[in-house]
Design an enzyme around this catalytic site. Structure first.
Site, PDB file in Angstrom:
ATOM      1  N   GLY A 217      41.307  50.884  46.897  1.00 11.53           N
ATOM      2  CA  GLY A 217      40.647  51.698  45.889  1.00 11.53           C
ATOM      3  C   GLY A 217      39.152  51.822  46.086  1.00 11.53           C
ATOM      4  O   GLY A 217      38.662  52.039  47.201  1.00 11.53           O
ATOM      5  N   ASP A 237      38.696  39.379  48.347  1.00 11.67           N
ATOM      6  CA  ASP A 237      39.748  39.753  47.395  1.00 11.67           C
ATOM      7  C   ASP A 237      40.690  38.568  47.241  1.00 11.67           C
ATOM      8  O   ASP A 237      40.584  37.576  47.978  1.00 11.67           O
ATOM      9  CB  ASP A 237      40.511  41.006  47.848  1.00 11.67           C
ATOM     10  CG  ASP A 237      40.897  41.898  46.656  1.00 11.67           C
ATOM     11  OD1 ASP A 237      41.396  41.345  45.648  1.00 11.67           O
ATOM     12  OD2 ASP A 237      40.691  43.116  46.725  1.00 11.67           O
ATOM     13  N   ALA A 288      35.069  43.806  41.995  1.00 11.45           N
ATOM     14  CA  ALA A 288      36.355  43.301  41.508  1.00 11.45           C
ATOM     15  C   ALA A 288      36.457  43.420  39.992  1.00 11.45           C
ATOM     16  O   ALA A 288      35.517  43.089  39.262  1.00 11.45           O
ATOM     17  CB  ALA A 288      36.544  41.847  41.930  1.00 11.45           C
ATOM     18  N   ASN A 298      47.214  44.310  18.807  1.00 11.84           N
ATOM     19  CA  ASN A 298      48.269  43.694  19.613  1.00 11.84           C
ATOM     20  C   ASN A 298      47.705  42.834  20.757  1.00 11.84           C
ATOM     21  O   ASN A 298      48.470  42.368  21.600  1.00 11.84           O
ATOM     22  CB  ASN A 298      49.173  44.778  20.210  1.00 11.84           C
ATOM     23  CG  ASN A 298      49.817  45.640  19.143  1.00 11.84           C
ATOM     24  OD1 ASN A 298      50.229  45.141  18.103  1.00 11.84           O
ATOM     25  ND2 ASN A 298      49.892  46.942  19.393  1.00 11.84           N
ATOM     26  N   TYR A 352      38.308  45.450  28.017  1.00 10.82           N
ATOM     27  CA  TYR A 352      37.700  46.053  29.208  1.00 10.82           C
ATOM     28  C   TYR A 352      36.319  46.618  28.897  1.00 10.82           C
ATOM     29  O   TYR A 352      35.351  46.395  29.634  1.00 10.82           O
ATOM     30  CB  TYR A 352      38.623  47.152  29.738  1.00 10.82           C
ATOM     31  CG  TYR A 352      38.146  47.809  31.001  1.00 10.82           C
ATOM     32  CD1 TYR A 352      38.251  47.170  32.233  1.00 10.82           C
ATOM     33  CD2 TYR A 352      37.621  49.102  30.973  1.00 10.82           C
ATOM     34  CE1 TYR A 352      37.836  47.789  33.397  1.00 10.82           C
ATOM     35  CE2 TYR A 352      37.202  49.732  32.133  1.00 10.82           C
ATOM     36  CZ  TYR A 352      37.321  49.071  33.349  1.00 10.82           C
ATOM     37  OH  TYR A 352      36.899  49.696  34.501  1.00 10.82           O
TER      38      TYR A 352
END
Length: 446
Positions: A217, A237, A288, A298, A352
């Site tokens: 990506g 990674d 990352a 939730n 996020y």
């Protein structure tokens, strides 16, 4: 991921049908290729200040075709509005309106760039009003441009001249195809340090760079772009992505480090690896990141904590290791990948968005510490980028996300990588603590 709609409406019968129905027709963007001209066509520099004169002379030294007055019906590659001495809103008319008559002559993929001062540095309400007025003007103009043209601005702190190294670096970036998906944005130059690369196609020659999340990506695109621009790479990674990481590392002739960056010792291991292989570390790219989306009602602890841990807490720990290391001392650069979700928020992404907003806060607070080392830290905030992640978005939402910006299309991982490379360069040394959005001028929050 391919934008099949954009392909359809830009060729053959599809183009005619879209035009008749008034459907969006996203332009094919002018992206950078090594060896290509900086800009396609003459550059009109509008403004009567000493800064405008000096900037025009500098552009002429780049072997560019510069105009100080518009020639009717002559196709222009770019229009630069030098507004560095406006002191009252009434001062905006003289440089702006004459340039407005030339907008119809702006070529496809053209550029409009303003050069101005920050309102926060103004010593009078009138000057602050004029300087802030440039912000509203440029962002509105960017939404009017067509044919893949973009509008962006350079803000010079008082005492910084339009020909300072980082101002020129920002101008080169905005004029070039490297900024294809950057639109309606400003970058502030606050320092006089920096040096333009002798070879514009290799601005990172001789640099040692680490990229996290580099297996695929956006991270893989950053690795390929930094390599293209001359950097030697260490790619990081998680072990689960080891095969993909090794493939990218082989492609860019770098080394692979399989490492979970949420480990307490991740920063030390990165520094040790770079020092053992290359003797030092010049550039750290924090790419990352993960998503674990749920409505807050939730949201559970594992989802919340994993996103915060990887997206921001890990960066903080790694930066502590970098700042305390003797191997990260030669004009060091840190570039973090944030997100427009951290600016405007996004439904189902409270964790996020908190982490990416946290990245921006970290960048601003770390900037003085980096400046003390002769370095800089900045962030890039992507909008809708065509990746495996966005490919999983339901079709209708994906199409809305793509079209909800001034360029009416999604960006490419390459577009994020180009911005990272620019901010990682020595030429951008005078840019510190900034967040550059790569979002095509997203209509919400940007």
């Amino acid at each position: 991921m391919t934008d099949k709609y954009a392909q359809l409406v830009n060729q053959g019968p599809g183009r005619n049908v879209a035009k008749k129905l008034g459907l969006p027709q996203p332009a094919v963007l002018r992206r950078y290729e090594p060896g290509q001209p900086l800009i396609n066509g003459p550059i009109l520099v509008q403004g009567s200040t000493a800064g405008a004169d000096a900037l025009s002379a500098e552009l002429l030294s780049w072997d560019l075709d510069v105009r100080r007055h518009a020639v009717p019906r002559e196709k222009l590659g770019a229009i630069i509005l030098v507004l560095d001495e406006v002191a009252h809103p009434e001062d905006l008319e003289k440089p702006i309106l004459p340039a407005a008559a030339s907008l119809r002559d702006l070529a496809a993929g053209g550029r409009v760039v303003t050069v101005s001062r920050p309102a926060s540095d103004a010593d009078s309400p009138a000057a602050a009003a004029a300087r802030q007025g440039v912000d509203g003007f440029l962002r509105s103009l960017a939404k009017e441009l067509r044919g893949g043209a973009t509008g962006n601005g350079i803000i010079l702190r008082d005492g910084i001249e339009p020909t300072s190294p980082s101002a020129l670096a920002a101008l080169r970036f905005f004029l070039s195809g490297r900024s294809a998906f950057v639109d309606g944005q400003f970058v502030t130059v606050s320092g006089t340090s920096g040096e333009l690369a002798g070879d514009p196609d290799k601005p990172l020659a001789g640099k040692i760079a680490v990229v996290t999340g580099a297996a695929r990506g956006i991270g893989a695109a950053i690795a390929r772009t930094l390599h293209r621009d001359g950097a030697t790479l260490v790619l990081v990674d998680v072990p689960a992505a080891g095969d993909q990481l090794a493939a990218v590392a082989n492609e860019v002739r770098g080394t692979a480090l399989q490492l979970d960056i949420s480990r307490e010792d991740a920063g030390q291991r990165i520094v040790e690896h770079a020092a053992q292989r290359h003797g030092r570390l010049d550039i750290m790219v924090h790419n990352a990141g993960i998503t674990r989306d749920k409505l807050l009602a939730n949201m559970d602890q594992p989802r919340w904590n994993s996103v915060i841990s990887i997206n921001i807490a890990a960066q903080l720990r790694i930066n502590e290791a970098l700042l305390s290391s003797k191997h990260f001392r030669e004009s060091p650069r840190i570039v973090s990948v944030a997100s427009t979700s951290g600016i405007a928020g996004n439904r189902g992404q409270t964790n996020y968005a908190a982490s990416k907003a946290g990245v921006m806060g970290m960048v601003r607070a770390t900037a003085p510490h980096m400046a003390a080392l002769g370095g800089s830290i900045n962030a890039v905030a992507p909008g809708f980028i065509e990746t495996e992640m966005t490919a999983r978005i339901p079709f209708a939402l994906r199409e809305i996300g793509r079209r909800l910006n001034s360029l009416q299309q999604g960006g490419l991982p390459l577009d994020v990588a180009e911005a990272v490379s620019f901010l990682a360069s020595d030429a951008a040394a005078g840019i510190n603590g900034e967040v550059l959005r790569v979002c095509g001028q997203n209509m919400v929050g940007a």
